[in-house]
Motif scaffolding. Structure first.
Motif, short mmCIF file in Angstrom:
data_model
loop_
_atom_site.label_atom_id
_atom_site.label_comp_id
_atom_site.label_asym_id
_atom_site.label_seq_id
_atom_site.Cartn_x
_atom_site.Cartn_y
_atom_site.Cartn_z
N PRO A 42 40.47 -11.33 -35.70
CA PRO A 42 40.82 -10.10 -34.79
C PRO A 42 39.36 -10.82 -33.37
O PRO A 42 39.10 -11.37 -32.99
N VAL A 43 40.54 -9.63 -32.55
CA VAL A 43 40.33 -10.24 -30.91
C VAL A 43 39.97 -9.45 -30.11
O VAL A 43 41.54 -7.90 -30.88
N ARG A 44 40.30 -8.33 -28.91
CA ARG A 44 40.19 -7.20 -28.20
C ARG A 44 41.46 -7.47 -27.80
O ARG A 44 42.56 -8.37 -27.93
N ALA A 45 42.19 -6.44 -28.04
CA ALA A 45 43.79 -6.12 -27.81
C ALA A 45 44.30 -6.24 -26.50
O ALA A 45 45.77 -6.99 -26.62
N LEU A 46 43.52 -6.61 -25.73
CA LEU A 46 44.15 -6.62 -24.26
C LEU A 46 43.63 -7.72 -23.63
O LEU A 46 45.15 -8.62 -23.27
N ARG A 47 43.35 -8.17 -25.12
CA ARG A 47 43.21 -9.85 -24.72
C ARG A 47 44.59 -10.66 -25.73
O ARG A 47 45.54 -11.62 -25.28
N ARG A 48 44.53 -10.03 -26.50
CA ARG A 48 45.99 -10.60 -27.52
C ARG A 48 47.28 -10.42 -26.53
O ARG A 48 47.69 -11.09 -26.61
N ILE A 49 46.87 -9.44 -26.03
CA ILE A 49 48.01 -8.66 -25.31
C ILE A 49 48.64 -10.50 -24.47
O ILE A 49 49.61 -10.54 -24.36
N SER A 50 47.45 -10.25 -23.47
CA SER A 50 47.34 -10.91 -22.26
C SER A 50 48.15 -12.61 -22.80
O SER A 50 48.78 -13.59 -22.05
#
Length: 441
Positions: A42-50
């Motif tokens: 699990p990671v933050r959504a914005l980091r995953r999107i980046s």
């Protein structure tokens, strides 16, 4: 001086490439795909999107993804198939027969173009980019000329209502170009529609009405934003799914390699390590025979894995298990095979091979641990599937004190789980072991 080979354009963001080039940019989705994208941690959504929107090789072309990208254009075409007849129906209900012939002709041509576009995209023939470019050019020309034709042929007092049909055509075309060619193409069409709308207003009323020309822009920009958002969601979702697929594929391949090592090389090494009380000369001969046979088997698996699988898949399950029983007999295990009458097409090849390999592992466990050289293998239909029961009357074991090892958990249970089946091992000290395998039909 020799010219240098062109270097691939690397470092371009996948998101930027997608918005600039449209759905065809999906063909670059597999390039420069880092392991972090498919990491389930699990990671933050914005980091995953980046990470998903990270760099790609814009010169990379995945043929399958490129062919699949064309289906995105079906959505705005289907929208036009419903929206334009609906707009024409509203016009007739409002204005009756005044100008209905011309407006109906515009609606009919638009409907035919849209229907042909859907058929052309979904047909089985190879996709031809030049043909697609010609179709889009004709469709764009018709979209821009439709308001002018309306202005020249319908009375001025119904002109505003008649433009509802060309407006639906324009909205669908903006969405089509945005999805198929990128946001710049959608913006270019939106900009080109302004002078043609001014011209149409002048032809109809005799004066230029800028407010009428810009009146469609809020809705048009909404369509552009929606199509761009859909493009982003499709692109990022596709790349994330590819990352997960690649990761899971690697894990499955690694598990298969572990099973292969366990079921071949490791089994042979354990057979050698078991030793015996016979003459050392005979024992050395037996070790050499096992080593030579194992070397031949591994070489065949490496060089002819696909051919071997295809050949095995051409035989029904009963013949596969009979060949397996003969194989185990050479190693000293006598198997009694009882096979019920089964339809040869009952099980797919993948499930038959999974059953065969799981039975092989169960029989090898009998040979190594049960203290007996006899086993019964029974095949029958059960619970809308096929069950294979491997039964021996050896020493048995207690599942509570002897947890399942790699052979049971991976070579049997996990192997069947991958094809939707189950495995159950029942045993107790002194009562032998029963292994029940089941796969759905």
């Amino acid at each position: 001086m020799a010219s240098e080979a062109p270097q691939p354009e690397r470092g371009a963001s996948f998101l930027v490439t997608l918005l600039r080039r449209g759905a065809p940019a999906l063909a670059t989705a597999t390039s420069e795909l880092s392991d972090e994208v498919g990491d389930p941690t699990p990671v933050r959504a914005l980091r995953r999107i980046s990470k998903i929107a990270g760099p790609v090789d814009s010169t990379h072309r995945d043929g399958l993804l490129l062919r699949a990208a064309r289906y995105v254009a079906v959505v705005p075409l289907v929208y036009r198939l419903f929206a334009i007849p609906g707009a024409f129906a509203v016009y007739v209900a409002t204005r009756g027969g005044t100008g209905a012939v011309v407006v109906g002709a515009i609606a009919l041509v638009s409907f035919v173009f849209s229907a042909y576009g859907v058929w052309w995209l979904l047909r089985s023939a190879p996709f031809k980019p030049r043909g697609a470019a010609r179709l889009i050019a004709v469709d764009v020309a018709f979209t821009l000329l439709s308001p002018v034709i309306i202005a020249l042929t319908v009375p001025n007092h119904v002109y505003a209502d008649a433009l509802l049909v060309p407006a639906k055509q324009l909205f669908g075309e903006v969405a089509l170009l945005t999805l198929a060619l990128g946001i710049p193409s959608g913006l270019a069409l939106a900009a080109a529609s302004f002078p043609t709308r001014l011209l149409a207003t002048w032809l109809s009323s005799g004066h230029v009405d800028v407010s009428d020309a810009v009146g469609t822009y809020p809705a048009m920009l909404g369509v552009l934003f929606t199509a761009g958002g859909a493009l982003v969601m499709i692109g990022l979702g596709t790349r994330l799914a590819l990352a997960y697929g690649i990761r899971n594929g690697r894990l499955a391949e690694r598990a298969q390699q572990h099973r292969l090592l366990h079921d071949t090389v490791l089994q042979t090494l354990e057979a050698i390590a078991l030793g015996g009380t016979e003459d050392p000369g005979r024992r050395l001969t037996e070790v050499r025979r096992l080593a030579r046979a194992q070397a031949m088997e591994v070489r065949q698996l490496i060089e002819n894995a696909n051919a071997d699988r295809a050949e095995a898949g051409s035989r029904p399950l009963g013949e596969k298990l009979a060949a397996l029983a003969a194989e185990m007999a050479r190693d000293g295990l006598r198997a009694q095979l009882v096979v019920a009458e089964l339809d040869e097409d009952t099980l797919s090849e993948v499930r038959q091979i999974a059953i065969r390999d799981a039975v092989r592992e169960a029989m090898r466990n009998t040979m190594k641990h049960a203290g007996t050289d006899k086993v019964v293998v029974r095949v029958e239909e059960r619970d809308r599937g096929i069950a294979v029961i491997i039964r021996d009357h050896g020493t048995g074991f207690s599942p509570d004190t002897a947890p399942a090892g790699f052979g049971i958990s991976e070579s049997i249970t996990a192997r069947l789980g991958e094809v939707g089946g189950t495995a159950r091992v029942e045993s107790s000290p002194g009562s032998g072991t029963r292994v029940t395998l089941w796969v759905p039909c």
